[in-house]
Design a protein around this motif. Structure first.
Motif, PDB file in Angstrom:
ATOM      1  N   THR A  44      42.187   2.054  64.691  1.00 60.38           N
ATOM      2  CA  THR A  44      41.525   2.583  63.499  1.00 60.38           C
ATOM      3  C   THR A  44      42.292   3.743  62.878  1.00 60.38           C
ATOM      4  OG1 THR A  44      40.154   4.088  64.841  1.00 60.38           O
ATOM      5  CG2 THR A  44      39.225   1.927  64.312  1.00 60.38           C
ATOM      6  N   SER A 171      34.195   3.478  62.398  1.00 56.93           N
ATOM      7  CA  SER A 171      35.342   4.078  61.729  1.00 56.93           C
ATOM      8  C   SER A 171      36.016   5.102  62.633  1.00 56.93           C
ATOM      9  CB  SER A 171      34.896   4.772  60.438  1.00 56.93           C
ATOM     10  OG  SER A 171      34.053   5.884  60.745  1.00 56.93           O
ATOM     11  N   GLN A 172      37.223   5.574  62.227  1.00 57.90           N
ATOM     12  CA  GLN A 172      37.946   6.576  62.994  1.00 57.90           C
ATOM     13  C   GLN A 172      37.158   7.875  63.072  1.00 57.90           C
ATOM     14  OE1 GLN A 172      41.661   7.772  61.274  1.00 57.90           O
ATOM     15  NE2 GLN A 172      42.386   8.787  63.132  1.00 57.90           N
TER      16      GLN A 172
END
Length: 265
Positions: A44, A171-172
């Motif tokens: 990610t 998500s990151q």
């Protein structure tokens, strides 16, 4: 009750192998979130790896801190030689681990030394060095090492896979916000504290810790390597000048551990 040393002497290969796994199991609790976070961040990041590349990195590098640094430097677009050099410096501490284990393992053939050397981790070292320094004549202590190393390796691959699957969902920013990377700090505390059983060890740890904090701003994690050298120097000085001198009886007493382990196959 049968004396502990007598029990240790009767351990078979299988018993040593299982004992190595059991001794390492508590340290896995810190490594589990660390591996999951790596897998998630690897796929990610700003320059994400493919799932196959992330799995391959864990399989062939098998070094948590080096892998985190590697993917961060890769995301910054740095050249491969610089990434290799930086991770090499960070992992130089394993040379210190190897040096302390060498007297106990030098009798082993290459078919043992090569895979065990590859699987050397902070967690395995912590439990293995304690096992090797126990005063018993078991010739199968390398099987204890094998059990510890195999559990660590399998756990790291599984956690990387879980992280990769999770990274394809979150998500990151969400992965970083979980704060699970603090588990790594707790794990290292759990590794170090049980080893601080003498004054030289305590002084070595304090000197290294203070130096690491003071030099945290140096590039390429050089502060960590300098801290390791300072810790070694502090431990050596303390051992040389402040330890209780050995008696004639201590000097003349043979060390059966290494001699009897030389019979292992």
């Amino acid at each position: 009750m049968e004396p502990t040393h007598a029990i240790e002497q009767t351990r078979t290969r299988r018993q040593e192998f299982i004992a190595g796994m059991q001794a390492t199991l508590p340290l896995e609790l810190g490594a589990i979130p660390f591996g999951i976070i790596f897998g998630a961040l690897a796929v990610t990041g700003d320059r994400p790896l493919t799932p196959a590349a992330a799995l391959g990195m864990s399989a062939f590098v098998f070094a948590g801190s080096a892998q985190f640094i590697g993917i961060n430097l890769y995301a910054q677009g740095l050249a491969l030689p610089f990434i290799v050099l930086t991770t090499f410096i960070v992992n130089l501490r394993h040379a210190l681990y190897s040096a302390s284990l060498a007297p106990y393992m030098k009798h082993l053939p290459q078919r043992w030394l090569l895979p065990l050397g590859f699987c050397l981790t902070d967690e395995s070292y912590a439990v293995v060095i304690q096992r090797y320094t126990q005063a018993d004549s078991s010739p199968y202590k390398h099987w204890f090492y094998f059990g510890s190393a195999l559990l660590m390796y399998a756990n790291w691959q599984l956690c990387t896979l879980i992280g990769i699957l999770a990274g394809q969902i979150i998500s990151q920013e969400q992965a970083q916000s979980l704060g699970l990377d603090f588990a790594l700090v707790v794990t290292f505390i759990g590794i170090v504290v049980p080893l601080l059983v003498t004054r030289p060890m305590l002084l070595s740890a304090l000197a290294a810790g203070i130096t690491a904090v003071a030099l945290d701003g140096l590039p390429n994690k050089m502060g960590l390597m300098i801290a390791a050298l300072v810790g070694i120097a502090a431990g050596y000085i303390a051992e040389t000048y402040f330890s209780t001198p050995k008696t004639d009886e201590d000097i003349s007493t043979p060390a059966p551990l290494i001699e009897q382990e030389g019979q292992a196959r």
